[in-house]
Write a protein that holds these residues in place. Structure first.
Motif, PDB file in Angstrom:
ATOM      1  N   UNK A 235       0.833  -1.211   0.000  1.00  0.00           N
ATOM      2  CA  UNK A 235       0.000   0.000   0.000  1.00  0.00           C
ATOM      3  C   UNK A 235       0.863   1.255   0.000  1.00  0.00           C
ATOM      4  N   UNK A 236       1.955   1.233   0.768  1.00  0.00           N
ATOM      5  CA  UNK A 236       2.865   2.381   0.825  1.00  0.00           C
ATOM      6  C   UNK A 236       3.538   2.599  -0.522  1.00  0.00           C
ATOM      7  N   UNK A 237       4.047   1.513  -1.127  1.00  0.00           N
ATOM      8  CA  UNK A 237       4.764   1.634  -2.388  1.00  0.00           C
ATOM      9  C   UNK A 237       3.839   2.092  -3.512  1.00  0.00           C
ATOM     10  N   UNK A 238       2.608   1.630  -3.508  1.00  0.00           N
ATOM     11  CA  UNK A 238       1.659   2.064  -4.541  1.00  0.00           C
ATOM     12  C   UNK A 238       1.335   3.545  -4.370  1.00  0.00           C
ATOM     13  N   UNK A 239       1.243   3.998  -3.125  1.00  0.00           N
ATOM     14  CA  UNK A 239       0.967   5.416  -2.882  1.00  0.00           C
ATOM     15  C   UNK A 239       2.133   6.276  -3.366  1.00  0.00           C
ATOM     16  N   UNK A 240       3.367   5.819  -3.115  1.00  0.00           N
ATOM     17  CA  UNK A 240       4.539   6.545  -3.604  1.00  0.00           C
ATOM     18  C   UNK A 240       4.514   6.612  -5.124  1.00  0.00           C
ATOM     19  N   UNK A 241       4.222   5.480  -5.764  1.00  0.00           N
ATOM     20  CA  UNK A 241       4.198   5.421  -7.223  1.00  0.00           C
ATOM     21  C   UNK A 241       3.082   6.288  -7.792  1.00  0.00           C
ATOM     22  N   UNK A 242       1.915   6.268  -7.168  1.00  0.00           N
ATOM     23  CA  UNK A 242       0.799   7.107  -7.633  1.00  0.00           C
ATOM     24  C   UNK A 242       1.186   8.579  -7.629  1.00  0.00           C
ATOM     25  N   UNK A 262      24.630   4.347 -13.522  1.00  0.00           N
ATOM     26  CA  UNK A 262      23.602   3.681 -12.711  1.00  0.00           C
ATOM     27  C   UNK A 262      23.287   2.290 -13.259  1.00  0.00           C
ATOM     28  N   UNK A 263      23.332   1.259 -12.402  1.00  0.00           N
ATOM     29  CA  UNK A 263      22.946  -0.082 -12.857  1.00  0.00           C
ATOM     30  C   UNK A 263      21.473  -0.129 -13.241  1.00  0.00           C
ATOM     31  N   UNK A 264      21.157  -0.920 -14.234  1.00  0.00           N
ATOM     32  CA  UNK A 264      19.758  -1.054 -14.687  1.00  0.00           C
ATOM     33  C   UNK A 264      19.351  -2.527 -14.712  1.00  0.00           C
ATOM     34  N   UNK A 265      19.819  -3.263 -13.702  1.00  0.00           N
ATOM     35  CA  UNK A 265      19.521  -4.687 -13.637  1.00  0.00           C
ATOM     36  C   UNK A 265      18.370  -5.010 -12.688  1.00  0.00           C
ATOM     37  N   UNK A 266      17.631  -3.993 -12.257  1.00  0.00           N
ATOM     38  CA  UNK A 266      16.527  -4.202 -11.334  1.00  0.00           C
ATOM     39  C   UNK A 266      15.191  -4.265 -12.043  1.00  0.00           C
ATOM     40  N   UNK A 267      14.133  -4.390 -11.239  1.00  0.00           N
ATOM     41  CA  UNK A 267      12.770  -4.484 -11.776  1.00  0.00           C
ATOM     42  C   UNK A 267      11.795  -3.824 -10.813  1.00  0.00           C
ATOM     43  N   UNK A 268      10.871  -3.062 -11.359  1.00  0.00           N
ATOM     44  CA  UNK A 268       9.850  -2.414 -10.542  1.00  0.00           C
ATOM     45  C   UNK A 268       8.503  -3.104 -10.742  1.00  0.00           C
ATOM     46  N   UNK A 269       7.953  -3.706  -9.683  1.00  0.00           N
ATOM     47  CA  UNK A 269       6.603  -4.276  -9.805  1.00  0.00           C
ATOM     48  C   UNK A 269       5.511  -3.217  -9.646  1.00  0.00           C
ATOM     49  N   UNK A 270       5.920  -2.009  -9.253  1.00  0.00           N
ATOM     50  CA  UNK A 270       4.942  -0.945  -8.979  1.00  0.00           C
ATOM     51  C   UNK A 270       4.718  -0.024 -10.169  1.00  0.00           C
ATOM     52  N   UNK A 271       5.606  -0.086 -11.152  1.00  0.00           N
ATOM     53  CA  UNK A 271       5.474   0.769 -12.332  1.00  0.00           C
ATOM     54  C   UNK A 271       4.088   0.597 -12.935  1.00  0.00           C
ATOM     55  N   UNK A 272       3.416   1.698 -13.318  1.00  0.00           N
ATOM     56  CA  UNK A 272       2.084   1.570 -13.906  1.00  0.00           C
ATOM     57  C   UNK A 272       2.052   0.566 -15.049  1.00  0.00           C
ATOM     58  N   UNK A 273       1.153  -0.371 -14.947  1.00  0.00           N
ATOM     59  CA  UNK A 273       1.031  -1.386 -15.987  1.00  0.00           C
ATOM     60  C   UNK A 273       1.893  -2.606 -15.782  1.00  0.00           C
ATOM     61  N   UNK A 274       2.774  -2.565 -14.750  1.00  0.00           N
ATOM     62  CA  UNK A 274       3.696  -3.684 -14.553  1.00  0.00           C
ATOM     63  C   UNK A 274       3.051  -4.835 -13.809  1.00  0.00           C
ATOM     64  N   UNK A 275       2.066  -4.509 -12.945  1.00  0.00           N
ATOM     65  CA  UNK A 275       1.487  -5.544 -12.097  1.00  0.00           C
ATOM     66  C   UNK A 275       2.418  -5.863 -10.946  1.00  0.00           C
ATOM     67  N   UNK A 276       1.919  -6.492  -9.902  1.00  0.00           N
ATOM     68  CA  UNK A 276       2.742  -6.837  -8.747  1.00  0.00           C
ATOM     69  C   UNK A 276       2.580  -8.290  -8.353  1.00  0.00           C
TER      70      UNK A 276
END
Length: 276
Positions: A235-242, A262-276
């Motif tokens: 809930x916190x992470x979605x609020x930050x992303x919103x 900057x390394x780009x080997x990560x993944x965001x499940x919170x990005x709009x459209x990414x799903x979690x």
């Protein structure tokens, strides 16, 4: 925990709780540095009903300069926040004693004292009259788009344990001031990219956008109940992303500013459209 009415009018008129002199001096110096490095734009605010009471601020982590931007944004709202800092910073020469005198909280991840430190942090949060800032991600995002990474449940567990509200803070632009650099500094070659980018920031004048959102509704969750810390974290992470989406409306996929370090080997499940 009931949702609190957002008092927009309090954002520029609120007065900060009296902080230690050394911390007030550091905040004033930081404000000047941030204004020199770029343009600060602050939106949202903190409810008047939270002024002088304990609460947590959870922010996305986008660069080595974003803590300075957060400090300046809080100062503009009349707040003198404290951070949860790695022990190495608090033990550093010169700056370490100043940070300890400012009342920041110590976190030694993975150490034998981590559990005791968590309990101490929860108690400090319950009795604090200044907000405490945490980065739920635990590191600068490695997601190619610089969207928030999955993160860890430390912030949600702390909020539930202390029984305090959480204000989501979304930020964008601070990554343009100073390069990510490297995990460890072994010599001058590791410092040069940071120095070059930082010294040119006053010429480039990036815009630093910080948005303080409405308190996250954590009322459905309880401390210690299995699964609740994970749900509260989401809930916190979605609020930050919103809150982040409108700040980077013209950069929805990847940052326009390219940081080659900057390394780009990560993944965001919170990005709009990414799903979690």
């Amino acid at each position: 925990m009931v949702a609190l009415r957002h008092d927009r009018g309090s954002s520029s008129r609120g007065r900060s709780t009296r902080a230690p002199l050394v911390w007030r001096a550091m905040l004033a110096l930081d404000h000047g540095v941030v204004n020199l490095a770029g343009r600060l734009r602050v939106s949202g605010g903190v409810p008047r009903s939270l002024r002088g009471k304990p609460f947590l601020m959870a922010a996305n982590h986008i660069g080595v300069f974003d803590a300075f931007v957060l400090m300046a944004a809080c100062r503009r709202l009349g707040l003198a926040p404290r951070f949860m800092l790695a022990g190495g910073l608090l033990d550093a020469p010169v700056v370490g004693p100043a940070l300890r005198a400012s009342g920041h909280l110590r976190v030694d991840r993975g150490s034998a004292s981590a559990v005791a430190q968590f309990a101490q942090a929860a108690e400090a949060l319950r009795t604090s009259t200044a907000p405490i800032i945490v980065y739920p991600e635990g590191r600068i995002s490695h997601d190619p788009g610089l969207w928030p990474e999955r993160g860890k449940t430390g912030a949600s567990r702390l909020a539930l344990s202390a029984g305090v509200p959480v204000i989501p803070v979304s930020q964008w632009g601070a990554h343009e001031a100073v390069y990510w650099g490297t995990e460890t500094v072994n010599g001058l070659a590791d410092i040069l990219p940071l120095a070059r980018s930082g010294l040119t920031s006053p010429v480039r004048r990036p815009t630093f956008r910080v948005h303080f959102g409405d308190p996250v509704d954590l009322s459905p969750f309880e401390a210690g109940r299995p699964g609740d810390a994970v749900k509260a974290h989401a809930a916190i992470m979605r609020a930050i992303t919103d809150g982040l989406v409108p700040l980077r409306a013209d950069e929805p996929d990847v940052p326009r500013f390219v940081d080659p370090t900057r390394p780009t080997d990560g993944h965001s499940p919170w990005r709009p459209g990414a799903g979690s």
